[in-house]
Write an enzyme that holds these catalytic residues in place. Structure first.
Site, short mmCIF file in Angstrom:
data_model
loop_
_atom_site.label_atom_id
_atom_site.label_comp_id
_atom_site.label_asym_id
_atom_site.label_seq_id
_atom_site.Cartn_x
_atom_site.Cartn_y
_atom_site.Cartn_z
N SER A 153 44.40 40.54 43.37
CA SER A 153 43.61 41.15 42.30
C SER A 153 44.03 42.61 42.18
CB SER A 153 42.12 41.10 42.63
OG SER A 153 41.39 41.91 41.74
N TYR A 166 35.40 42.49 48.72
CA TYR A 166 36.39 41.88 47.82
C TYR A 166 37.68 42.71 47.81
CZ TYR A 166 38.23 39.62 43.59
OH TYR A 166 39.01 38.93 42.68
N1 LIG Z 1 38.75 36.00 36.84
C1 LIG Z 1 39.25 37.19 37.07
O1 LIG Z 1 39.15 38.11 36.27
C2 LIG Z 1 40.01 37.45 38.35
C3 LIG Z 1 40.65 38.68 38.48
C4 LIG Z 1 41.37 38.94 39.64
C5 LIG Z 1 41.47 37.96 40.61
N2 LIG Z 1 40.84 36.78 40.46
C6 LIG Z 1 40.98 35.79 41.52
O2 LIG Z 1 41.41 34.58 40.97
C7 LIG Z 1 40.97 33.50 41.77
C8 LIG Z 1 40.27 32.47 40.90
O3 LIG Z 1 39.18 33.12 40.29
P1 LIG Z 1 38.38 32.48 39.08
O4 LIG Z 1 38.05 33.60 38.21
O5 LIG Z 1 39.08 31.30 38.54
O6 LIG Z 1 37.04 32.03 39.88
P2 LIG Z 1 36.06 30.80 39.66
O7 LIG Z 1 36.05 30.41 38.24
O8 LIG Z 1 34.79 31.17 40.33
O9 LIG Z 1 36.77 29.62 40.50
C9 LIG Z 1 36.86 29.70 41.91
C10 LIG Z 1 37.47 28.41 42.43
O10 LIG Z 1 37.57 28.49 43.86
C11 LIG Z 1 36.91 27.34 44.44
N3 LIG Z 1 36.36 27.77 45.73
C12 LIG Z 1 35.50 28.81 45.95
N4 LIG Z 1 35.21 28.89 47.25
C13 LIG Z 1 35.90 27.89 47.88
C14 LIG Z 1 36.01 27.46 49.22
N5 LIG Z 1 35.35 28.08 50.21
N6 LIG Z 1 36.81 26.40 49.51
C15 LIG Z 1 37.48 25.76 48.51
N7 LIG Z 1 37.42 26.14 47.22
C16 LIG Z 1 36.63 27.18 46.91
C17 LIG Z 1 35.84 26.96 43.40
O11 LIG Z 1 35.42 25.61 43.46
P3 LIG Z 1 34.15 25.13 44.34
O12 LIG Z 1 33.05 26.10 44.09
O13 LIG Z 1 33.87 23.74 43.88
O14 LIG Z 1 34.64 25.15 45.75
C18 LIG Z 1 36.64 27.18 42.10
O15 LIG Z 1 37.51 26.10 41.88
C19 LIG Z 1 40.08 34.12 42.86
O16 LIG Z 1 40.83 34.29 44.03
C20 LIG Z 1 39.70 35.46 42.26
O17 LIG Z 1 39.38 36.42 43.24
C21 LIG Z 1 40.10 36.48 39.35
#
Ligand SMILES: NC(=O)c1ccc[n+]([C@@H]2O[C@H](COP(=O)([O-])OP(=O)(O)OC[C@H]3O[C@@H](n4cnc5c(N)ncnc54)[C@H](OP(=O)(O)O)[C@@H]3O)[C@@H](O)[C@H]2O)c1
Length: 261
Positions: A153, A166
């Site tokens: 990130s 985070y």
């Molecule tokens: N969206 C943004 O703007 C942004 C920006 C920078 C970085 N990121 C990074 O991108 C990645 C994805 O983010 P997102 O925005 O797509 O988040 P999201 O929509 O909340 O999705 C998170 C995913 O991770 C899974 N997950 C969470 N905890 C888990 C665990 N303990 N074991 C296995 N699976 C787990 C969730 O499924 P379950 O809950 O079913 O397990 C879900 O599939 C993350 O690493 C986040 O930090 C996102």
């Protein structure tokens, strides 16, 4: 000066981002960015193993994909689960080429006095330890041309107030990628980080609704908009393909210029 006939450029290149036939694991594939990545790799001709905790969501995503997929429901913080995912992929497709450690959490907590030890541990456990355990399991079978890609990130590079756990977890991924790049380089495996800026996904919903933060994100993004998950796809396809063969231990920022402002 060398003659033109001594310049060695291949007569043809495979297209940048060509992932046909690759066997790919995407963690956090049930929604948000991971779901979009699963679609992109599947449409690109890869076989995709989908990892998250909620099996029903993974099955739904599997049903949407045009190509072969595997549903692997479990906890990325569980060492044995990560090893089992690798076994399942090798058992089904004969090997593994790419591990994308994308699962992550970002609870809205606040400053250090509002961040409990339990919250700190959960964020570090899922975002950093989970990525390590996945990479550790993948390293057992990845061979030359193998790829490990972490979803970091921009917050790992320029922290924001109220996000100490985070920020630390995502900065930790950069160090982890560099260390693993050294460890796995001799085996021909590359390890890199994609660092997204602010993207539309369920994870950032609370931030979008926050009046000051929502406005700050837009003010700090040169392109003046939140990222569309599709904007991220090219970076992952590139890092998973032959085109990035000589890149390892790097961070690819995909942030609409967020880190510039
Ligand atoms: N969206 C943004 O703007 C942004 C920006 C920078 C970085 N990121 C990074 O991108 C990645 C994805 O983010 P997102 O925005 O797509 O988040 P999201 O929509 O909340 O999705 C998170 C995913 O991770 C899974 N997950 C969470 N905890 C888990 C665990 N303990 N074991 C296995 N699976 C787990 C969730 O499924 P379950 O809950 O079913 O397990 C879900 O599939 C993350 O690493 C986040 O930090 C996102």
């Amino acid at each position: 000066m060398a003659g033109a006939d001594e310049i060695h450029i291949p007569a043809a290149f495979t297209p940048v981002g060509d992932v046909r036939g690759r066997r790919v694991v995407v963690t956090g594939a049930s929604r948000g960015l991971g779901r979009v990545l699963a679609h992109a790799f599947s449409r690109g001709g890869a076989s995709v193993a989908l990892v998250a905790r909620t099996e029903a969501d993974l099955k739904e995503v599997a049903g949407e994909l045009p190509g072969p997929s595997l549903v692997c429901a479990g906890e990325v913080t569980d060492e044995a689960f990560n090893e089992a995912v690798v076994d399942a992929v090798v058992g089904e497709w004969g090997g593994l080429d790419v591990w994308i450690a994308n699962a992550g959490v970002s609870p809205v907590v606040g400053g250090p006095r509002r961040t409990t030890a339990a919250q700190w541990r959960e964020v570090i456990d899922v975002n950093l330890t989970g990525a390590f355990l996945g990479a550790r399991a993948a390293a057992r079978v990845l061979g030359a041309g193998g790829r490990i890609i972490f979803t970091g990130s921009v917050i790992g590079e320029r922290p924001r107030e109220g996000l100490s756990a985070y920020s630390a977890s995502k900065a930790g991924l950069v160090g982890l990628a560099k260390a693993l790049a050294l460890d796995l380089g001799p085996a021909g495996v590359t390890v890199n980080v994609v660092a997204p800026g602010w993207f539309d996904s369920p994870l950032v919903e609370p931030w979008k609704r926050h009046p000051e933060l929502g406005a700050a994100v837009l003010a700090h993004t040169v392109q003046g908009r939140w990222g569309d998950p599709a904007d991220l796809v090219g970076a992952y396809l590139f890092l998973a393909s032959d085109a990035s063969a000589f890149m390892t231990g790097t961070v690819l920022d995909v942030d609409g210029g967020y880190l510039l402002v």
